[in-house]
Scaffold this motif. Structure first.
Motif, mmCIF file in Angstrom:
data_model
loop_
_atom_site.group_PDB
_atom_site.id
_atom_site.type_symbol
_atom_site.label_atom_id
_atom_site.label_comp_id
_atom_site.label_asym_id
_atom_site.label_seq_id
_atom_site.Cartn_x
_atom_site.Cartn_y
_atom_site.Cartn_z
ATOM 1 N N ALA A 38 -68.246 45.210 107.115
ATOM 2 C CA ALA A 38 -69.153 44.827 106.030
ATOM 3 C C ALA A 38 -69.011 45.754 104.828
ATOM 4 O O ALA A 38 -68.941 45.301 103.682
ATOM 5 C CB ALA A 38 -70.596 44.836 106.532
ATOM 6 N N THR A 42 -67.578 44.704 101.142
ATOM 7 C CA THR A 42 -68.475 44.846 100.006
ATOM 8 C C THR A 42 -67.901 45.807 98.977
ATOM 9 O O THR A 42 -68.026 45.598 97.767
ATOM 10 C CB THR A 42 -69.857 45.363 100.460
ATOM 11 O OG1 THR A 42 -70.399 44.461 101.427
ATOM 12 C CG2 THR A 42 -70.822 45.476 99.288
ATOM 13 N N THR A 140 -75.963 40.404 90.060
ATOM 14 C CA THR A 140 -77.224 40.315 90.805
ATOM 15 C C THR A 140 -77.722 38.876 90.855
ATOM 16 O O THR A 140 -78.166 38.391 91.907
ATOM 17 C CB THR A 140 -78.293 41.222 90.170
ATOM 18 O OG1 THR A 140 -77.804 42.566 90.147
ATOM 19 C CG2 THR A 140 -79.599 41.169 90.962
ATOM 20 N N THR A 143 -75.485 36.886 93.245
ATOM 21 C CA THR A 143 -75.723 37.305 94.626
ATOM 22 C C THR A 143 -76.994 36.675 95.178
ATOM 23 O O THR A 143 -77.010 36.120 96.283
ATOM 24 C CB THR A 143 -75.817 38.842 94.712
ATOM 25 O OG1 THR A 143 -74.568 39.418 94.312
ATOM 26 C CG2 THR A 143 -76.147 39.289 96.133
ATOM 27 N N TYR A 146 -76.610 32.880 95.644
ATOM 28 C CA TYR A 146 -75.794 32.573 96.818
ATOM 29 C C TYR A 146 -76.580 32.794 98.108
ATOM 30 O O TYR A 146 -76.608 31.923 98.999
ATOM 31 C CB TYR A 146 -74.525 33.435 96.839
ATOM 32 C CG TYR A 146 -73.783 33.297 98.143
ATOM 33 C CD1 TYR A 146 -73.052 32.149 98.422
ATOM 34 C CD2 TYR A 146 -73.868 34.291 99.128
ATOM 35 C CE1 TYR A 146 -72.400 31.992 99.641
ATOM 36 C CE2 TYR A 146 -73.228 34.141 100.350
ATOM 37 C CZ TYR A 146 -72.499 32.994 100.603
ATOM 38 O OH TYR A 146 -71.871 32.824 101.802
ATOM 39 N N LEU A 147 -77.222 33.954 98.230
ATOM 40 C CA LEU A 147 -77.933 34.281 99.464
ATOM 41 C C LEU A 147 -79.086 33.321 99.726
ATOM 42 O O LEU A 147 -79.309 32.910 100.871
ATOM 43 C CB LEU A 147 -78.458 35.723 99.409
ATOM 44 C CG LEU A 147 -77.407 36.837 99.440
ATOM 45 C CD1 LEU A 147 -78.084 38.195 99.319
ATOM 46 C CD2 LEU A 147 -76.566 36.773 100.703
ATOM 47 N N THR A 212 -78.129 45.129 94.687
ATOM 48 C CA THR A 212 -77.144 44.074 94.953
ATOM 49 C C THR A 212 -76.156 44.504 96.018
ATOM 50 O O THR A 212 -75.830 43.739 96.942
ATOM 51 C CB THR A 212 -76.400 43.713 93.653
ATOM 52 O OG1 THR A 212 -77.343 43.366 92.648
ATOM 53 C CG2 THR A 212 -75.436 42.564 93.875
ATOM 54 N N GLN A 213 -75.674 45.728 95.906
ATOM 55 C CA GLN A 213 -74.751 46.264 96.900
ATOM 56 C C GLN A 213 -75.410 46.298 98.282
ATOM 57 O O GLN A 213 -74.780 45.954 99.300
ATOM 58 C CB GLN A 213 -74.307 47.664 96.495
ATOM 59 C CG GLN A 213 -73.207 48.252 97.357
ATOM 60 C CD GLN A 213 -72.851 49.660 96.933
ATOM 61 O OE1 GLN A 213 -73.644 50.359 96.297
ATOM 62 N NE2 GLN A 213 -71.661 50.106 97.286
ATOM 63 N N LEU A 216 -75.644 42.714 99.818
ATOM 64 C CA LEU A 216 -74.353 42.222 100.290
ATOM 65 C C LEU A 216 -73.918 42.931 101.573
ATOM 66 O O LEU A 216 -73.337 42.314 102.470
ATOM 67 C CB LEU A 216 -73.297 42.388 99.191
ATOM 68 C CG LEU A 216 -73.468 41.449 97.996
ATOM 69 C CD1 LEU A 216 -72.501 41.814 96.870
ATOM 70 C CD2 LEU A 216 -73.262 39.996 98.418
ATOM 71 N N ASN A 217 -74.203 44.232 101.654
ATOM 72 C CA ASN A 217 -73.889 44.962 102.888
ATOM 73 C C ASN A 217 -74.687 44.422 104.065
ATOM 74 O O ASN A 217 -74.148 44.241 105.161
ATOM 75 C CB ASN A 217 -74.164 46.461 102.704
ATOM 76 C CG ASN A 217 -72.945 47.221 102.231
ATOM 77 O OD1 ASN A 217 -71.989 47.424 102.978
ATOM 78 N ND2 ASN A 217 -72.958 47.642 100.982
ATOM 79 N N TYR A 219 -76.004 41.405 104.351
ATOM 80 C CA TYR A 219 -75.539 40.047 104.634
ATOM 81 C C TYR A 219 -74.271 40.065 105.496
ATOM 82 O O TYR A 219 -74.188 39.370 106.529
ATOM 83 C CB TYR A 219 -75.273 39.314 103.327
ATOM 84 C CG TYR A 219 -74.586 37.975 103.491
ATOM 85 C CD1 TYR A 219 -75.218 36.911 104.125
ATOM 86 C CD2 TYR A 219 -73.288 37.781 103.016
ATOM 87 C CE1 TYR A 219 -74.583 35.692 104.286
ATOM 88 C CE2 TYR A 219 -72.650 36.563 103.167
ATOM 89 C CZ TYR A 219 -73.298 35.520 103.813
ATOM 90 O OH TYR A 219 -72.666 34.315 103.970
ATOM 91 N N LEU A 220 -73.295 40.864 105.105
ATOM 92 C CA LEU A 220 -72.031 40.909 105.842
ATOM 93 C C LEU A 220 -72.204 41.625 107.182
ATOM 94 O O LEU A 220 -71.569 41.255 108.171
ATOM 95 C CB LEU A 220 -70.953 41.597 104.999
ATOM 96 C CG LEU A 220 -70.468 40.778 103.800
ATOM 97 C CD1 LEU A 220 -69.538 41.598 102.924
ATOM 98 C CD2 LEU A 220 -69.760 39.511 104.265
#
Length: 232
Positions: A38, A42, A140, A143, A146-147, A212-213, A216-217, A219-220
């Motif tokens: 992840a 990212t 942002t 992201t 999408y999420l 945002t970072q 994404l971390n 999520y993955l």
């Protein structure tokens, strides 16, 4: 000590979380493979962003506080930043999610997404000439859209609450990077390329960038957890 300042920041950020990862009650070490995948995935777009901004003078690094090892224009400490900071953040999320019921915060998913997207879009449109501000607002926005609308994750409220808690660590870490307690900042910013609104010494864009970072971390990380254990 001075050439090792940034390296020391990375080390102090990660060491306690790393040691407690092996605690029998936590056992985050079992999730190291999911985290590594992840964080690396990212990091790729964020490092590309970092390299481009550094090359074009949007921000730059004071090498007096680094060991002098440079890769694609970035100090090696900056590369480590994209592993150490996410590790501490994901570990904190994992622990709080494991030991506390924070699912109630997910009732605010839609409100958080709509409010954040509207604010980011407005700021991006009003300050399109400031590249750090504009790119942060754009990434942002994309992201969150999408999420929420495509991946349909149900944990944005919980993650946002935990990120707010993580701000207790964000201020000292990013504070030192941006000059708190030092003769000069480790990371310097072109004043023409951001809003010049600071949280103490920290550009407000850094907080949004970090949010945002973090999303994404998470999520993955959850994605790779499920690829190993579908019930996780």
């Amino acid at each position: 000590m001075k050439p090792y300042t940034y390296l020391l920041i990375n080390f102090l950020t990660v060491i306690i979380c790393f040691v407690f990862s092996f605690d029998k009650r936590i056992q985050f070490n079992k999730h190291f493979p999911a985290f590594i995948k992840a964080s690396v995935l990212t990091a790729i777009p964020f490092i590309a962003w970092d390299v481009w901004f550094n090359a074009h003078g949007v921000w730059w690094f004071n090498t007096n506080y680094t060991t002098g090892l440079i890769l694609f224009g970035l100090p090696i400490e900056e590369w480590l930043f994209f592993i150490c900071i996410p590790f501490s953040c994901v570990f904190t999320y994992f622990c709080l999610d494991k030991f506390f019921n924070l699912d109630w915060a997910n009732a605010f998913n839609t409100i958080i997404v709509f409010f954040s997207v509207i604010v980011c879009v407005l700021i991006g449109l009003l300050h399109y000439d400031k590249i750090y501000t504009f790119v942060t607002a754009l990434v942002t926005t994309l992201t969150l859209i999408y999420l929420h609308f495509f991946a349909r994750v149900q944990w944005i409220g919980k993650a946002s609450l935990i990120f707010f808690i993580l701000m207790l660590g964000f201020f000292p870490v990013n504070g030192v990077l941006t000059g708190t307690g030092l003769e000069s900042p480790i990371v310097n910013y072109n004043p023409k390329q951001f809003l010049n609104i600071r949280l103490l010494t920290i550009p407000i864009e850094d907080a949004v960038y970090g949010y945002t970072q973090f999303l994404l971390n998470i999520y993955l990380f959850k994605f790779f957890q499920k690829s190993v254990n579908p019930e996780s």
